[in-house]
Design an enzyme around this catalytic site. Structure first.
Site, PDB file in Angstrom:
ATOM      1  N   SER A 282      39.496  41.886  41.429  1.00 25.89           N
ATOM      2  CA  SER A 282      38.766  40.640  41.144  1.00 25.89           C
ATOM      3  C   SER A 282      37.421  40.519  41.834  1.00 25.89           C
ATOM      4  O   SER A 282      36.651  39.623  41.514  1.00 25.89           O
ATOM      5  CB  SER A 282      39.627  39.435  41.509  1.00 25.89           C
ATOM      6  OG  SER A 282      40.567  39.247  40.498  1.00 25.89           O
TER       7      SER A 282
ATOM      8  N   LYS B  65      34.515  40.343  39.613  1.00 29.51           N
ATOM      9  CA  LYS B  65      34.137  39.098  38.927  1.00 29.51           C
ATOM     10  C   LYS B  65      32.797  38.568  39.445  1.00 29.51           C
ATOM     11  O   LYS B  65      32.088  37.870  38.735  1.00 29.51           O
ATOM     12  CB  LYS B  65      35.246  38.052  39.125  1.00 29.51           C
ATOM     13  CG  LYS B  65      36.573  38.441  38.437  1.00 29.51           C
ATOM     14  CD  LYS B  65      37.709  37.514  38.842  1.00 29.51           C
ATOM     15  CE  LYS B  65      39.031  37.941  38.191  1.00 29.51           C
ATOM     16  NZ  LYS B  65      40.172  37.130  38.688  1.00 29.51           N
TER      17      LYS B  65
ATOM     18  N   TYR C  33      37.608  43.678  30.514  1.00 28.84           N
ATOM     19  CA  TYR C  33      38.063  43.028  31.765  1.00 28.84           C
ATOM     20  C   TYR C  33      38.898  43.994  32.616  1.00 28.84           C
ATOM     21  O   TYR C  33      38.700  44.099  33.832  1.00 28.84           O
ATOM     22  CB  TYR C  33      38.859  41.769  31.412  1.00 28.84           C
ATOM     23  CG  TYR C  33      39.522  41.112  32.595  1.00 28.84           C
ATOM     24  CD1 TYR C  33      38.785  40.365  33.514  1.00 28.84           C
ATOM     25  CD2 TYR C  33      40.898  41.249  32.817  1.00 28.84           C
ATOM     26  CE1 TYR C  33      39.401  39.785  34.617  1.00 28.84           C
ATOM     27  CE2 TYR C  33      41.511  40.665  33.916  1.00 28.84           C
ATOM     28  CZ  TYR C  33      40.759  39.937  34.808  1.00 28.84           C
ATOM     29  OH  TYR C  33      41.364  39.357  35.906  1.00 28.84           O
TER      30      TYR C  33
ATOM     31  N   TYR D  52      41.233  32.037  45.202  1.00 33.85           N
ATOM     32  CA  TYR D  52      42.272  31.334  44.428  1.00 33.85           C
ATOM     33  C   TYR D  52      42.763  30.112  45.173  1.00 33.85           C
ATOM     34  O   TYR D  52      41.974  29.396  45.781  1.00 33.85           O
ATOM     35  CB  TYR D  52      43.444  32.283  44.095  1.00 33.85           C
ATOM     36  CG  TYR D  52      42.992  33.555  43.467  1.00 33.85           C
ATOM     37  CD1 TYR D  52      42.234  33.528  42.303  1.00 33.85           C
ATOM     38  CD2 TYR D  52      43.286  34.791  44.017  1.00 33.85           C
ATOM     39  CE1 TYR D  52      41.805  34.693  41.705  1.00 33.85           C
ATOM     40  CE2 TYR D  52      42.858  35.962  43.428  1.00 33.85           C
ATOM     41  CZ  TYR D  52      42.118  35.903  42.279  1.00 33.85           C
ATOM     42  OH  TYR D  52      41.690  37.053  41.694  1.00 33.85           O
TER      43      TYR D  52
ATOM     44  N   VAL E  80      43.166  41.892  44.186  1.00 33.81           N
ATOM     45  CA  VAL E  80      44.552  42.286  44.474  1.00 33.81           C
ATOM     46  C   VAL E  80      44.690  43.758  44.862  1.00 33.81           C
ATOM     47  O   VAL E  80      45.777  44.204  45.211  1.00 33.81           O
ATOM     48  CB  VAL E  80      45.541  41.943  43.333  1.00 33.81           C
ATOM     49  CG1 VAL E  80      45.703  40.442  43.170  1.00 33.81           C
ATOM     50  CG2 VAL E  80      45.144  42.619  42.038  1.00 33.81           C
TER      51      VAL E  80
END
Ligand code: GLU
Length: 309
Positions: free
Chosen positions: A64, A67, A191, A243, A261
């Protein structure tokens, strides 16, 4: 400035007895194979000095953290109109929550939860075949880090393509709400490849240095984004980068950061340095357990928290 190598060494000494804590991300089979007993950390300062410790030269799946780079590309393409497709509020929910997406009619809370990142990827894909969009991201990250050796780990991308059922659900949901312009398989194909970018701590800290230096990379002289945009990306990382653990990270570390992760965390000390830390064992909310501990130690020992020392 404090003796950063001495600080990194002291963090390593304190972390070593705990290496192996946390649980690797076993919902992605290829990541389940990673040995959790690894730890590396790199600091790159805005005046171009590099400090490293431990397994800082072992490449890992940035997941992530990608991103942040996709968001930078998307803002470059469509500017502020991006915010019609995705919000800017912390989620307080798990990174792959479906309930929240339904509740908010297919507009994800922020660009760093999975749904939001998938919408951002869809924006970057405009006018591109999926393969070209992947190529654009890879070129961008190589340019940022000034390192042509950065690659995408196809095995990790394939592993997630075969098992990423929740992401398939999120993407279908958004397509139903007309918040995806491209076919679900194409968007997820891009993605999963972006998440499978493989980088070591040093490459990652170099790639993100522009966020610590008002939008330009002082090592390469490349101007990437305006100071205002760099500031805003940092604000989003501070509020949404971990998160439903974002508040806790701000409380303990006090730096804008983004976790993945794969066990990596990228963090920014604005005006001072960019930092990458990697240790694959994750805590309950999916952030690197020892990575967060190490950054808390770093913030305490340097006084770099954006909230003061
Ligand atoms: N590729 C991962 C997923 O979509 C990214 C999650 C993360 O790194 O937090 O589940």
């Amino acid at each position: 400035m404090a003796d950063l190598q001495a600080i990194l060494d002291s963090i390593y000494t304190d972390i070593l007895p705990r290496v192996g804590e946390g649980k690797v991300a076993d919902y992605i089979p290829e990541l389940a194979k990673i040995d959790p007993r690894q730890f590396g950390m790199t600091i790159v300062t805005v005046d171009g000095k590099v400090y490293r410790v431990g397994d800082a030269d072992i490449a890992f799946s940035i997941q992530s953290i990608s991103k942040v780079f996709m968001l930078t590309l998307a803002l470059g393409k469509v500017g502020e109109s991006l915010w019609k497709r995705v919000g800017r509020e912390p989620s307080g929910s798990a990174f792959n929550s479906i309930v929240q997406l339904e509740h908010e009619s297919g507009i994800p809370r922020n660009p760093f939860i999975n749904a939001g990142a998938i919408a951002v990827t869809d924006v970057v894909m405009a006018g591109h075949a999926p393969r070209e969009a992947i190529g654009e991201l890879l070129r961008f990250v190589r340019y940022l880090a000034d390192d042509e050796s950065i690659t995408i780990d196809d095995k990790v991308a394939r592993s997630e393509t075969q098992t990423g059922y929740r992401n398939v659900a999120l993407a279908n949901f958004m397509r139903a709400y007309r918040n995806l312009d491209h076919p679900v398989e194409h968007v997820l194909g891009v993605y999963f490849h972006q998440c499978a970018l493989s980088m070591n701590c040093e490459q990652l800290a170099r790639a993100g240095l522009f966020l610590a230096a008002r939008g330009s990379n002082p090592m390469t002289g490349h101007s990437v984004v305006s100071p205002k945009r760099a500031r805003r990306i940092n604000a989003l990382m501070l509020t949404c980068g971990h998160y439903d653990g974002s508040g806790d990270f701000a409380y303990h570390v006090g730096l804008p950061g983004k976790s993945g992760v794969g066990g990596g965390i990228f963090a920014v000390a604005p005006g001072i340095a960019s930092i990458a830390v990697w240790s694959p064992g994750l805590n309950k909310v999916g952030n690197s357990q020892l990575g967060a501990v190490a950054l808390e130690m770093l913030a305490a020992r340097t006084g770099w928290s954006v909230f003061g020392d």
